[in-house]
Design a protein around this motif. Sequence first.
Motif, PDB file in Angstrom:
ATOM      1  N   SER A  39       0.854  -1.184   0.000  1.00 33.87           N
ATOM      2  CA  SER A  39       0.000   0.000   0.000  1.00 33.87           C
ATOM      3  C   SER A  39       0.890   1.234   0.000  1.00 33.87           C
ATOM      4  N   GLN A  42       3.733   2.158   2.540  1.00 31.79           N
ATOM      5  CA  GLN A  42       3.897   1.004   3.422  1.00 31.79           C
ATOM      6  C   GLN A  42       4.938   0.043   2.867  1.00 31.79           C
ATOM      7  N   SER A  84     -10.352  -0.732  -0.187  1.00 28.95           N
ATOM      8  CA  SER A  84      -9.068  -0.758   0.522  1.00 28.95           C
ATOM      9  C   SER A  84      -8.057  -1.716  -0.114  1.00 28.95           C
ATOM     10  N   ASP A  85      -8.489  -2.480  -1.104  1.00 36.56           N
ATOM     11  CA  ASP A  85      -7.558  -3.385  -1.794  1.00 36.56           C
ATOM     12  C   ASP A  85      -6.709  -2.657  -2.828  1.00 36.56           C
ATOM     13  N   ALA A  87      -3.839  -1.064  -4.342  1.00 39.98           N
ATOM     14  CA  ALA A  87      -2.434  -1.176  -3.920  1.00 39.98           C
ATOM     15  C   ALA A  87      -1.630  -1.749  -5.073  1.00 39.98           C
TER      16      ALA A  87
END
Lengths: 114, 115
Positions: A39, A42, A84-85, A87
Amino acid sequence: AQSVTQPDIHITVSEGASLELRCNYSYGATPYLFWYVQSPGQGLQLLLKYFSGDTLVQGIKGFEAEFKRSQSSFNLRKPSVHWSDAAEYFCAVGMKTSYDKVIFGPGTSLSVIP
Amino acid sequence: EPEVTQTPSHQVTQMGQEVILRCVPISNHLYFYWYRQILGQKVEFLVSFYNNEISEKSEIFDDQFSVERPDGSNFTLKIRSTKLEDSAMYFCASSATQGVRGEQYFGPGTRLTVT
């Protein structure tokens, strides 16, 4: 030489739609296989791995992957994508001839449309 | 949840200068790694380290690079004389067990920019 390819540089899917990210490897034997997610801002997080046995492996966050020896593939799937996936997803292989070296694919960037 | 940390998050240096990138692995891990990712390219393995010595290194890890565990908590990557092509994101990782079967936990990375 060993290599990992991810044919799709960028994929866009709608939230709730299914997802499949492709991965192919070139190696003389069956390597250890991994999928990582990164992400923004991250580090890399391990989603799942395959060493041997059942060719369908389950991972975290609802992801699964299937190893197909005949196709030298290890595709990642998710039945219903969440926003939220979004990435970067990396397929990687670990060679049985090397203790520590992991070879990464170029990555697939996933965008999710609300 | 324990995590790998890296400092600084971004380092800018001039060509020819020495840089040290720092990592704090997860406390009970014994195996440590450095990877790099040049912008737009793949993540590449640089080196693995265990018991105060290098276990394995890639062809990228030449004499300009060195690694050290100076104390019980830090793990560092030093580049002696930086080149423009060293500009990349550098990731530290650690694992509790050796080898590719051991799950490697990655830090958030240090972005190195060489001007």
